[in-house]
Design an enzyme around this catalytic site. Structure first.
Site, PDB file in Angstrom:
ATOM      1  N   ARG A 151       4.394 -64.206 -17.936  1.00 23.19           N
ATOM      2  CA  ARG A 151       3.245 -63.698 -17.196  1.00 23.19           C
ATOM      3  C   ARG A 151       3.335 -62.181 -17.152  1.00 23.19           C
ATOM      4  NH1 ARG A 151      -0.719 -67.233 -17.528  1.00 23.19           N
ATOM      5  NH2 ARG A 151      -0.234 -69.267 -16.595  1.00 23.19           N
ATOM      6  N   ARG A 156     -17.445 -56.037   1.331  1.00 22.81           N
ATOM      7  CA  ARG A 156     -16.430 -56.992   0.895  1.00 22.81           C
ATOM      8  C   ARG A 156     -16.428 -57.029  -0.632  1.00 22.81           C
ATOM      9  NH1 ARG A 156     -14.834 -56.210   5.115  1.00 22.81           N
ATOM     10  NH2 ARG A 156     -14.589 -57.609   6.918  1.00 22.81           N
ATOM     11  N   GLU A 157     -15.263 -56.812  -1.230  1.00 23.80           N
ATOM     12  CA  GLU A 157     -15.125 -56.895  -2.682  1.00 23.80           C
ATOM     13  C   GLU A 157     -14.598 -58.277  -3.059  1.00 23.80           C
ATOM     14  OE1 GLU A 157     -14.466 -52.164  -3.653  1.00 23.80           O
ATOM     15  OE2 GLU A 157     -12.735 -53.510  -3.711  1.00 23.80           O
ATOM     16  N   ALA A 201      -6.658 -67.326  -3.308  1.00 25.84           N
ATOM     17  CA  ALA A 201      -6.669 -65.994  -2.676  1.00 25.84           C
ATOM     18  C   ALA A 201      -7.994 -65.790  -1.948  1.00 25.84           C
ATOM     19  CB  ALA A 201      -6.446 -64.901  -3.716  1.00 25.84           C
ATOM     20  N   PRO A 202      -8.261 -66.551  -0.881  1.00 22.91           N
ATOM     21  CA  PRO A 202      -9.583 -66.540  -0.253  1.00 22.91           C
ATOM     22  C   PRO A 202      -9.969 -65.220   0.384  1.00 22.91           C
ATOM     23  CG  PRO A 202      -8.030 -67.815   1.067  1.00 22.91           C
ATOM     24  CD  PRO A 202      -7.350 -67.516  -0.229  1.00 22.91           C
ATOM     25  N   GLU A 242     -11.468 -67.923  -6.626  1.00 21.68           N
ATOM     26  CA  GLU A 242     -10.701 -68.853  -7.454  1.00 21.68           C
ATOM     27  C   GLU A 242     -10.302 -70.083  -6.651  1.00 21.68           C
ATOM     28  OE1 GLU A 242      -6.835 -69.145 -10.402  1.00 21.68           O
ATOM     29  OE2 GLU A 242      -6.795 -67.691  -8.779  1.00 21.68           O
ATOM     30  N   GLU A 248      -0.483 -78.126 -23.955  1.00 20.10           N
ATOM     31  CA  GLU A 248       0.697 -77.417 -23.447  1.00 20.10           C
ATOM     32  C   GLU A 248       1.977 -78.233 -23.518  1.00 20.10           C
ATOM     33  OE1 GLU A 248       0.197 -75.376 -19.772  1.00 20.10           O
ATOM     34  OE2 GLU A 248      -1.454 -74.148 -20.555  1.00 20.10           O
ATOM     35  N   LEU A 274      -7.899 -72.650 -17.543  1.00 22.77           N
ATOM     36  CA  LEU A 274      -9.156 -72.219 -16.946  1.00 22.77           C
ATOM     37  C   LEU A 274     -10.286 -73.199 -17.251  1.00 22.77           C
ATOM     38  CD1 LEU A 274      -9.124 -68.439 -17.962  1.00 22.77           C
ATOM     39  CD2 LEU A 274      -8.568 -69.399 -15.715  1.00 22.77           C
ATOM     40  N   ALA A 281      -1.589 -76.087 -17.128  1.00 20.92           N
ATOM     41  CA  ALA A 281      -2.807 -75.668 -16.430  1.00 20.92           C
ATOM     42  C   ALA A 281      -3.715 -74.912 -17.382  1.00 20.92           C
ATOM     43  CB  ALA A 281      -2.452 -74.789 -15.231  1.00 20.92           C
ATOM     44  N   GLU A 299      -5.647 -79.644 -21.585  1.00 19.17           N
ATOM     45  CA  GLU A 299      -4.517 -78.744 -21.334  1.00 19.17           C
ATOM     46  C   GLU A 299      -3.189 -79.498 -21.351  1.00 19.17           C
ATOM     47  OE1 GLU A 299      -4.513 -75.591 -21.269  1.00 19.17           O
ATOM     48  OE2 GLU A 299      -6.635 -75.097 -21.083  1.00 19.17           O
ATOM     49  N   GLU A 352       1.468 -68.707 -25.089  1.00 19.28           N
ATOM     50  CA  GLU A 352       1.818 -70.124 -25.184  1.00 19.28           C
ATOM     51  C   GLU A 352       2.717 -70.415 -26.383  1.00 19.28           C
ATOM     52  OE1 GLU A 352      -1.616 -72.572 -24.948  1.00 19.28           O
ATOM     53  OE2 GLU A 352      -2.085 -71.992 -22.878  1.00 19.28           O
TER      54      GLU A 352
END
Length: 207
Positions: free
Chosen positions: A64, A37-38, A114-115, A120, A97, A78, A76, A93, A142
């Site tokens: 993006r 699994r990666e 993205a399980p 994440e 922003e 990180l 949003a 943020e 930004e």
């Protein structure tokens, strides 16, 4: 019948970058087989649905590079500042922003984006009691970013028309629509974040 323990037999780091790492795990499956699994390790992130007294929310229009176009998104960022609590990251943020500060913060929704291949996880906050504080100088993508205010119902319609496609924005918009229509309630600020990522932050701290 006891649940199977998906034991990680071995783990190999394939890449470590600025905002994610890629590792390859060997995992024991039910029946004893070993499969590969990666996993993409991620800092995790926060996003903000900032609702004013009239039920409007700000959204940002940001380039993006992955898609080669601009997308409508929530403010949003990180979780890439060591030791900074997530709600303070969210407050920073929001100011950076869209130039806003909020007096009340609640947890709106958590999502694992993205399980199937990434750890994440994103916490989306509901911020109210807004006031303008000014936006600091922006850099990179930004610096090109613009902002628009939308009534919550209109934002929800834009989701269903396919005009808002960012998954975090979709979750936040539909969640706040559920709250404002009386379908659900936000959670307290100190609600446990079960899937908050830690592996990549720990990896970066060791460098």
């Amino acid at each position: 019948m006891a649940e199977h323990d998906f034991e990680t037999i071995s783990s190999e780091t394939l890449h470590t970058g600025a905002i994610f790492a890629l590792r390859r795990d060997q995992v024991r499956m039910p029946g004893g087989g070993i499969v590969t699994r990666e996993v993409v390790e991620h800092f995790g992130a926060v996003a903000i649905v900032a609702m004013d007294d009239n039920g409007n929310i700000p959204m940002v229009y940001q380039y993006r590079h992955t898609y080669g176009r601009r997308l409508w998104e929530l403010p949003a960022g990180l979780l890439d500042v060591a030791g900074e609590p997530p709600h303070l990251t969210a407050a920073r943020e929001l100011r950076e922003e869209v130039g806003l500060q909020a007096s009340t913060w609640q947890v709106l929704v958590d999502l694992d984006t993205a399980p199937g291949f990434s750890d994440e996880s994103v916490r989306v906050y509901l911020a109210t009691g807004l006031r303008e504080v000014g936006r600091p100088e922006a850099h990179h993508e930004e610096a090109d970013m613009t902002m628009g205010w939308y009534p919550i119902a209109e934002a929800a319609r834009r989701v269903l028309r396919g005009e808002i496609v960012n998954s975090i924005a979709i979750a936040g918009v539909l969640a706040v629509h559920a709250v404002t229509t009386g379908f659900a309630q936000p959670r307290p600020l100190d609600t446990e974040w079960i899937d908050r990522p830690t592996a990549f932050a720990a990896r970066r701290a060791e460098r």
